[in-house]
Design a protein around this motif. Structure first.
Motif, PDB file in Angstrom:
ATOM      1  N   TYR A 102       0.804  -1.219   0.000  1.00  0.00           N
ATOM      2  CA  TYR A 102       0.000   0.000   0.000  1.00  0.00           C
ATOM      3  C   TYR A 102       0.836   1.267   0.000  1.00  0.00           C
ATOM      4  CZ  TYR A 102      -3.805  -3.239   0.424  1.00  0.00           C
ATOM      5  OH  TYR A 102      -4.679  -4.267   0.159  1.00  0.00           O
ATOM      6  N   SER A 103       2.075   1.178   0.420  1.00  0.00           N
ATOM      7  CA  SER A 103       2.975   2.320   0.244  1.00  0.00           C
ATOM      8  C   SER A 103       3.245   2.546  -1.240  1.00  0.00           C
ATOM      9  CB  SER A 103       4.290   2.083   0.985  1.00  0.00           C
ATOM     10  OG  SER A 103       4.082   2.048   2.376  1.00  0.00           O
ATOM     11  N   TYR A 104       3.260   1.463  -1.995  1.00  0.00           N
ATOM     12  CA  TYR A 104       3.426   1.556  -3.450  1.00  0.00           C
ATOM     13  C   TYR A 104       2.146   2.063  -4.121  1.00  0.00           C
ATOM     14  CZ  TYR A 104       3.518  -0.195  -8.271  1.00  0.00           C
ATOM     15  OH  TYR A 104       3.417  -0.316  -9.637  1.00  0.00           O
ATOM     16  N   LEU A 105       1.013   1.487  -3.784  1.00  0.00           N
ATOM     17  CA  LEU A 105      -0.230   1.851  -4.453  1.00  0.00           C
ATOM     18  C   LEU A 105      -0.681   3.267  -4.124  1.00  0.00           C
ATOM     19  CD1 LEU A 105      -2.322  -1.440  -4.150  1.00  0.00           C
ATOM     20  CD2 LEU A 105      -1.212  -0.510  -6.198  1.00  0.00           C
ATOM     21  N   PHE A 106      -0.439   3.719  -2.890  1.00  0.00           N
ATOM     22  CA  PHE A 106      -0.885   5.045  -2.472  1.00  0.00           C
ATOM     23  C   PHE A 106       0.314   5.958  -2.275  1.00  0.00           C
ATOM     24  CE2 PHE A 106      -4.269   2.180  -0.717  1.00  0.00           C
ATOM     25  CZ  PHE A 106      -5.198   2.469  -1.712  1.00  0.00           C
ATOM     26  N   ARG A 107       1.137   6.061  -3.302  1.00  0.00           N
ATOM     27  CA  ARG A 107       2.339   6.883  -3.225  1.00  0.00           C
ATOM     28  C   ARG A 107       2.034   8.317  -3.674  1.00  0.00           C
ATOM     29  NH1 ARG A 107       2.521   3.270  -7.436  1.00  0.00           N
ATOM     30  NH2 ARG A 107       3.352   3.941  -9.453  1.00  0.00           N
ATOM     31  N   ALA A 130      -4.872   2.232   6.971  1.00  0.00           N
ATOM     32  CA  ALA A 130      -6.095   1.431   7.076  1.00  0.00           C
ATOM     33  C   ALA A 130      -6.020   0.193   6.198  1.00  0.00           C
ATOM     34  CB  ALA A 130      -7.308   2.290   6.701  1.00  0.00           C
ATOM     35  N   ALA A 131      -5.500   0.338   4.977  1.00  0.00           N
ATOM     36  CA  ALA A 131      -5.422  -0.812   4.077  1.00  0.00           C
ATOM     37  C   ALA A 131      -4.456  -1.867   4.612  1.00  0.00           C
ATOM     38  CB  ALA A 131      -4.996  -0.345   2.689  1.00  0.00           C
ATOM     39  N   THR A 132      -3.387  -1.434   5.254  1.00  0.00           N
ATOM     40  CA  THR A 132      -2.451  -2.395   5.850  1.00  0.00           C
ATOM     41  C   THR A 132      -3.160  -3.270   6.878  1.00  0.00           C
ATOM     42  OG1 THR A 132      -0.530  -0.974   5.486  1.00  0.00           O
ATOM     43  CG2 THR A 132      -0.346  -2.612   7.232  1.00  0.00           C
ATOM     44  N   LEU A 133      -3.956  -2.652   7.741  1.00  0.00           N
ATOM     45  CA  LEU A 133      -4.679  -3.418   8.756  1.00  0.00           C
ATOM     46  C   LEU A 133      -5.777  -4.272   8.141  1.00  0.00           C
ATOM     47  CD1 LEU A 133      -4.837  -0.650  11.493  1.00  0.00           C
ATOM     48  CD2 LEU A 133      -3.420  -2.707  11.522  1.00  0.00           C
ATOM     49  N   MET A 134      -6.353  -3.821   7.025  1.00  0.00           N
ATOM     50  CA  MET A 134      -7.381  -4.611   6.357  1.00  0.00           C
ATOM     51  C   MET A 134      -6.828  -5.929   5.821  1.00  0.00           C
ATOM     52  SD  MET A 134      -9.740  -1.815   4.351  1.00  0.00           S
ATOM     53  CE  MET A 134     -11.002  -2.994   3.882  1.00  0.00           C
ATOM     54  N   ALA A 135      -5.520  -6.004   5.629  1.00  0.00           N
ATOM     55  CA  ALA A 135      -4.934  -7.242   5.117  1.00  0.00           C
ATOM     56  C   ALA A 135      -5.109  -8.412   6.084  1.00  0.00           C
ATOM     57  CB  ALA A 135      -3.446  -7.030   4.809  1.00  0.00           C
ATOM     58  N   GLU A 188      -2.008  -1.861 -11.784  1.00  0.00           N
ATOM     59  CA  GLU A 188      -1.036  -1.783 -10.691  1.00  0.00           C
ATOM     60  C   GLU A 188      -1.534  -2.533  -9.464  1.00  0.00           C
ATOM     61  OE1 GLU A 188       1.650   2.294 -10.949  1.00  0.00           O
ATOM     62  OE2 GLU A 188       0.014   2.173  -9.507  1.00  0.00           O
ATOM     63  N   SER A 189      -2.805  -2.325  -9.151  1.00  0.00           N
ATOM     64  CA  SER A 189      -3.389  -2.943  -7.967  1.00  0.00           C
ATOM     65  C   SER A 189      -3.406  -4.464  -8.082  1.00  0.00           C
ATOM     66  CB  SER A 189      -4.809  -2.409  -7.756  1.00  0.00           C
ATOM     67  OG  SER A 189      -5.434  -3.030  -6.662  1.00  0.00           O
ATOM     68  N   ILE A 190      -3.781  -4.988  -9.234  1.00  0.00           N
ATOM     69  CA  ILE A 190      -3.825  -6.438  -9.434  1.00  0.00           C
ATOM     70  C   ILE A 190      -2.447  -7.044  -9.229  1.00  0.00           C
ATOM     71  CG2 ILE A 190      -4.122  -8.244 -11.177  1.00  0.00           C
ATOM     72  CD1 ILE A 190      -6.414  -6.513 -12.307  1.00  0.00           C
ATOM     73  N   LYS A 191      -1.439  -6.437  -9.824  1.00  0.00           N
ATOM     74  CA  LYS A 191      -0.080  -6.963  -9.685  1.00  0.00           C
ATOM     75  C   LYS A 191       0.410  -6.877  -8.239  1.00  0.00           C
ATOM     76  CE  LYS A 191       1.409  -5.686 -14.384  1.00  0.00           C
ATOM     77  NZ  LYS A 191       2.334  -4.797 -15.135  1.00  0.00           N
ATOM     78  N   ALA A 192       0.216  -5.712  -7.616  1.00  0.00           N
ATOM     79  CA  ALA A 192       0.731  -5.514  -6.258  1.00  0.00           C
ATOM     80  C   ALA A 192       0.070  -6.468  -5.269  1.00  0.00           C
ATOM     81  CB  ALA A 192       0.523  -4.070  -5.825  1.00  0.00           C
ATOM     82  N   HIS A 193      -1.226  -6.714  -5.437  1.00  0.00           N
ATOM     83  CA  HIS A 193      -1.929  -7.573  -4.490  1.00  0.00           C
ATOM     84  C   HIS A 193      -1.532  -9.040  -4.608  1.00  0.00           C
ATOM     85  CE1 HIS A 193      -4.773  -4.160  -3.771  1.00  0.00           C
ATOM     86  NE2 HIS A 193      -4.643  -4.649  -2.552  1.00  0.00           N
ATOM     87  N   ALA A 194      -0.769  -9.397  -5.632  1.00  0.00           N
ATOM     88  CA  ALA A 194      -0.231 -10.761  -5.692  1.00  0.00           C
ATOM     89  C   ALA A 194       0.630 -11.044  -4.465  1.00  0.00           C
ATOM     90  CB  ALA A 194       0.580 -10.958  -6.978  1.00  0.00           C
ATOM     91  N   ALA A 195       1.241 -10.006  -3.891  1.00  0.00           N
ATOM     92  CA  ALA A 195       2.052 -10.198  -2.679  1.00  0.00           C
ATOM     93  C   ALA A 195       1.195 -10.630  -1.502  1.00  0.00           C
ATOM     94  CB  ALA A 195       2.798  -8.907  -2.335  1.00  0.00           C
ATOM     95  N   LEU A 196      -0.117 -10.349  -1.569  1.00  0.00           N
ATOM     96  CA  LEU A 196      -1.037 -10.738  -0.502  1.00  0.00           C
ATOM     97  C   LEU A 196      -1.897 -11.924  -0.915  1.00  0.00           C
ATOM     98  CD1 LEU A 196      -2.078  -7.161   0.669  1.00  0.00           C
ATOM     99  CD2 LEU A 196      -0.391  -8.690   1.711  1.00  0.00           C
ATOM    100  N   GLY A 197      -1.484 -12.606  -1.969  1.00  0.00           N
ATOM    101  CA  GLY A 197      -2.075 -13.885  -2.323  1.00  0.00           C
ATOM    102  C   GLY A 197      -3.409 -13.846  -3.017  1.00  0.00           C
ATOM    103  N   GLY A 198      -3.798 -12.710  -3.592  1.00  0.00           N
ATOM    104  CA  GLY A 198      -5.095 -12.672  -4.255  1.00  0.00           C
ATOM    105  C   GLY A 198      -5.356 -11.355  -4.920  1.00  0.00           C
TER     106      GLY A 198
END
Length: 254
Positions: A102-107, A130-135, A188-198
């Motif tokens: 989320y530091s990447y997505l909301f830069r 907030a998004a970090t905690l939502m993970a 960007e979001s689709i690629k980045a969220h691969a780090a969170l498994g989905g």
């Protein structure tokens, strides 16, 4: 409701979080250190494992890969997850990974081209936190929602923590879910969220004659999760839990 035993979650992140997160039960913020008591923090906590991939690997091997006519970006992300993700019970690792995402997505450099003059760098910080905690939220492949914390209800949680009015909280919710309103940022979001498994999914929708979304929440769900079951499970619990989050709102008199 906590249905499994788990240890206190403690993580130290690169940047300090807003101390007003302490207004919510079960979470204590002390600068860069965040401590969460799952028994008090979660409304529902049935799983203490999450799927993650190394964020540095995502940055070097996925973010710059372009989709083709034969392989859509969603397929690229799914293939990456299959090859590089692993299950972890280390919630600190999950939160650290999420903060990287989320530091990447909301830069801040996105602001100039966002076209939303009301969004500021401070709003991006709120989104990152907030998004970090939502993970920590979790949906199973059958669509059952196994973990639900207060940040599931994004406008409610941000109104409590950051003293936002409903309209501003709803605006941030739209930015979070909508991938910044254009296809480039959605990719960007689709690629980045691969780090969170989905992929990021949500049950809410904007209502044209209301100032805020209906707060049906969001989560990074595994590819293939049943969205029908997800919707039905969500409908059963959200109203009462949203009310509990709002109960922690600080009034001017306080």
């Amino acid at each position: 409701m906590t249905t499994i035993d788990t240890a206190t979650i403690t993580v130290e992140l690169p940047d300090a979080f807003d101390p007003r997160w302490n207004r919510l039960p079960g979470i204590q913020v002390d600068g860069r250190r965040i401590t969460i008591d799952p028994a008090d923090y979660f409304f529902r906590f049935e799983s203490n494992t999450w799927l993650v991939a190394d964020w540095e690997l995502v940055k070097t091997q996925l973010l710059d890969v372009n989709e083709t006519a034969e392989s859509a970006v969603e397929q690229l992300a799914l293939d990456f997850i299959k090859q590089h993700s692993e299950s972890t019970s280390d919630a600190a690792r999950l939160l650290a990974t999420a903060y990287g995402v989320y530091s990447y997505l909301f830069r801040v450099e996105h602001l100039a081209g966002l076209g939303l003059p009301r969004i500021t760098g401070d709003h991006l910080r709120m989104l990152r936190e907030a998004a970090t905690l939502m993970a920590l939220n979790k949906v199973e492949l059958d669509g059952h929602i196994s973990n639900v914390g207060p940040c599931w209800f994004f406008p409610a949680a941000t109104s409590v923590v950051f003293d936002l009015d409903d309209a501003t909280g709803g605006m941030l919710d739209e930015v979070y879910h909508a991938g910044w309103f254009n296809e480039h940022r959605r990719i960007e979001s689709i690629k980045a969220h691969a780090a969170l498994g989905g992929r990021l999914v949500h049950g809410c929708q904007s209502v044209p004659d209301q100032s805020v979304p209906d707060q049906s929440g969001g989560v990074v769900a595994p590819y293939g999760a049943s969205m029908v079951n997800f919707r039905d499970d969500l409908a059963e619990f959200k109203a009462g839990w949203i009310e509990q989050v709002y109960a922690h709102r600080v009034t001017a008199a306080e």
